[in-house]
Design a protein around this motif. Sequence first.
Motif, PDB file in Angstrom:
ATOM      1  N   LEU A 387       0.831  -1.205   0.000  1.00 34.40           N
ATOM      2  CA  LEU A 387       0.000   0.000   0.000  1.00 34.40           C
ATOM      3  C   LEU A 387       0.869   1.260   0.000  1.00 34.40           C
ATOM      4  O   LEU A 387       0.541   2.256  -0.661  1.00 34.40           O
ATOM      5  N   GLU A 388       1.999   1.200   0.723  1.00 37.63           N
ATOM      6  CA  GLU A 388       2.895   2.357   0.775  1.00 37.63           C
ATOM      7  C   GLU A 388       3.534   2.616  -0.583  1.00 37.63           C
ATOM      8  O   GLU A 388       3.622   3.773  -1.027  1.00 37.63           O
ATOM      9  N   CYS A 390       2.310   1.810  -3.455  1.00 35.56           N
ATOM     10  CA  CYS A 390       1.251   2.290  -4.339  1.00 35.56           C
ATOM     11  C   CYS A 390       0.997   3.778  -4.123  1.00 35.56           C
ATOM     12  O   CYS A 390       0.829   4.537  -5.081  1.00 35.56           O
ATOM     13  N   SER A 391       0.983   4.209  -2.873  1.00 37.00           N
ATOM     14  CA  SER A 391       0.681   5.613  -2.592  1.00 37.00           C
ATOM     15  C   SER A 391       1.809   6.546  -3.014  1.00 37.00           C
ATOM     16  O   SER A 391       1.566   7.741  -3.246  1.00 37.00           O
ATOM     17  N   TYR A 396      -1.796   6.308 -10.261  1.00 42.22           N
ATOM     18  CA  TYR A 396      -2.100   4.941  -9.846  1.00 42.22           C
ATOM     19  C   TYR A 396      -1.704   3.951 -10.938  1.00 42.22           C
ATOM     20  O   TYR A 396      -2.009   4.146 -12.129  1.00 42.22           O
ATOM     21  N   CYS A 421      -6.078  -2.541   6.951  1.00 40.67           N
ATOM     22  CA  CYS A 421      -5.413  -1.406   6.306  1.00 40.67           C
ATOM     23  C   CYS A 421      -6.424  -0.365   5.838  1.00 40.67           C
ATOM     24  O   CYS A 421      -6.165   0.840   5.903  1.00 40.67           O
ATOM     25  N   GLN A 425      -6.206   3.415   6.999  1.00 39.80           N
ATOM     26  CA  GLN A 425      -6.039   4.482   6.021  1.00 39.80           C
ATOM     27  C   GLN A 425      -7.187   5.483   6.092  1.00 39.80           C
ATOM     28  O   GLN A 425      -6.967   6.693   6.002  1.00 39.80           O
ATOM     29  N   LYS A 436      -1.535  10.880  -2.935  1.00 43.00           N
ATOM     30  CA  LYS A 436      -1.522   9.611  -2.205  1.00 43.00           C
ATOM     31  C   LYS A 436      -2.939   9.136  -1.930  1.00 43.00           C
ATOM     32  O   LYS A 436      -3.239   7.944  -2.023  1.00 43.00           O
ATOM     33  N   VAL A 440      -4.551   5.489  -3.097  1.00 42.29           N
ATOM     34  CA  VAL A 440      -5.087   4.552  -2.111  1.00 42.29           C
ATOM     35  C   VAL A 440      -6.537   4.224  -2.420  1.00 42.29           C
ATOM     36  O   VAL A 440      -6.970   3.057  -2.352  1.00 42.29           O
TER      37      VAL A 440
END
Length: 599
Positions: A387-388, A390-391, A396, A421, A425, A436, A440
């Motif tokens: 996830l980190e 990706c952000s 994206y 998560c 988030q 970001k 997400v």
Amino acid sequence: MCTVIPTLAQNFLQIGLIELARMMKEAAIYFPPFKLSRRMKEVQDKSSVEYQRLTWDALRKSINGLVNKVNAANVKNIIPELFSENLIRGSGLFCRSCMKSQMASPGFTDVFAALVAVVNTKFPEVGELLLRRVVLQLKRAYKRNDKPQLLAAVKFIAHLVNQLVAHEIIALELLTVLLENPTDSSVEVAVAFVTECGSLLQDLSPKGLHGIFERFRGILHEGEIDKRVQFLIEGLFAIRKAKFQGYPAIRPGLDLVEQEDQITHEISLQEEIDPEIALDIFKPDPNVLENEKRYEELKKTILGEESEDEEGSDAASDVDDEGEDDDAEEDEEQMKIRDETETNLVNLRRTIYLTIMSSVDFEEAGHKLLKIKLEPGQEMELNIMLLECCSQERTYLRYYGLLGQRFCMINKVYQENFDKCFVQQYSMIHRLETNKLRNVAKFFAHLLSIDALPWHVLAYIRLTEEDTTSSSRIFIKILFQELSEHLGIHLLNERLNDPTMQDSFESIFPRDNPKNTRFSINFFTSIGLGGITGNLREYLKNIPRLIMQQEQAASESESDDESDSSGSSVTGSASSELDSLSSDESERDDRNKKRRRRD
């Protein structure tokens, strides 16, 4: 020339070995530890000035070494070693070493303050001496306008106040002086000071802290300071609003002294301060042996039974072999190294990051990541790193969604972790930048669209005006727009109207209050998804009729109750009337009978 040489020789003979050693020391000649210990063994008279100088040098080096290597993890182990040194004789050396180390490493200020707090409980004169020297250093730096030294001294005083070594009055007095004639530097120093000890001042002196913040507010309104410093003051107000969360007075690992045991010193900035510099310089002691013996006894009382146990174990080890084996086992147990720096965790995250970023496609990345041996409970690290990564991307990439989908399908543990998560988030969505936040939202929309993530996670979202912020609304907007692109508005509407999932969607389409219902309809209409609010619109239209039906049902129930009560009253009145009529008729009959008799 001939006359000069004999005079020099005579001077050297008069000076002797002791003065020669002093001159060598002043000339910064370094003696290795083994040479120093060898020279100490060679000296026969333990009370001689030469031996005292050698022990003084050894004491200075030992105190410097202990203070320099102290940190939050080993402070509890350093304290007994520090008390083993003669802190009464080396009080000036200890204070000097602490101040130098703190100046060199301001990030460890709270550690040095905790060390001083423990020493202050046993030797208050040492704690007071250090406080006086720090205050004097502060005053000198303020007069010279030496900002780095001033910041270091202010930070040291703040943590001494937090440890209750210094009274909170000195903190308020210092802030008053800094803000009396505000400049960019003085206000910046004051902000740093309040950030460090504001949490304690809020508990001990809330009125004083309120007055300081009012002065900060006045400085903001005057607008004479630099914009950067104004932003610092606004940030300080935000910290105060959050009740200094993230800026505790004492870190949990450094709370070493009970509040009742601490001795607090009151020192004013206005009074004359004697730093007692003579304590840093060697002076021969005629009663050195007696003083050393007294400190040995004092050391035993301070350290308690630990020193006695160590002596007993040493004596037993000389006599008994079995006791020696037990001591060796205990030493081995004590020498077991614990990794408190989380080095393994950092290496794991680095490996996951490099694997994700170096793979060509999601299939290769998934294959490599599955080869990494994870201990039980470390699966969450993979979810967080995915996830980190990706952000952090500028836009994206579908690569991350497919990789997350692969792990959700492989093991249910990863699916549950992505559920957690999502909650984490969404709870901290206000901290994310817009870019970001968008990445997400698209990542979770991908997982939801292909059912890799259960739709009940949407129950964590409550779509009302009070429960959402600008960041959370942007997140919800991107999430549902992506879902409509993946599924289509018709299929998305079917999913959202699934009767078995209405409990999960109740917070997004609220029906508890017409105001919240109207807000949800307007929100989805404004983002172009008004088609999914059909049922909600029908409900909003039918609210007046439902209210009327409820009122009618309530009124009917009330009328039924009234009719029952009125019927009973009518029957009661009718029976009473009949009774009165019968009594009247009987009276009339009696009268007629009497008249007939008269006639």
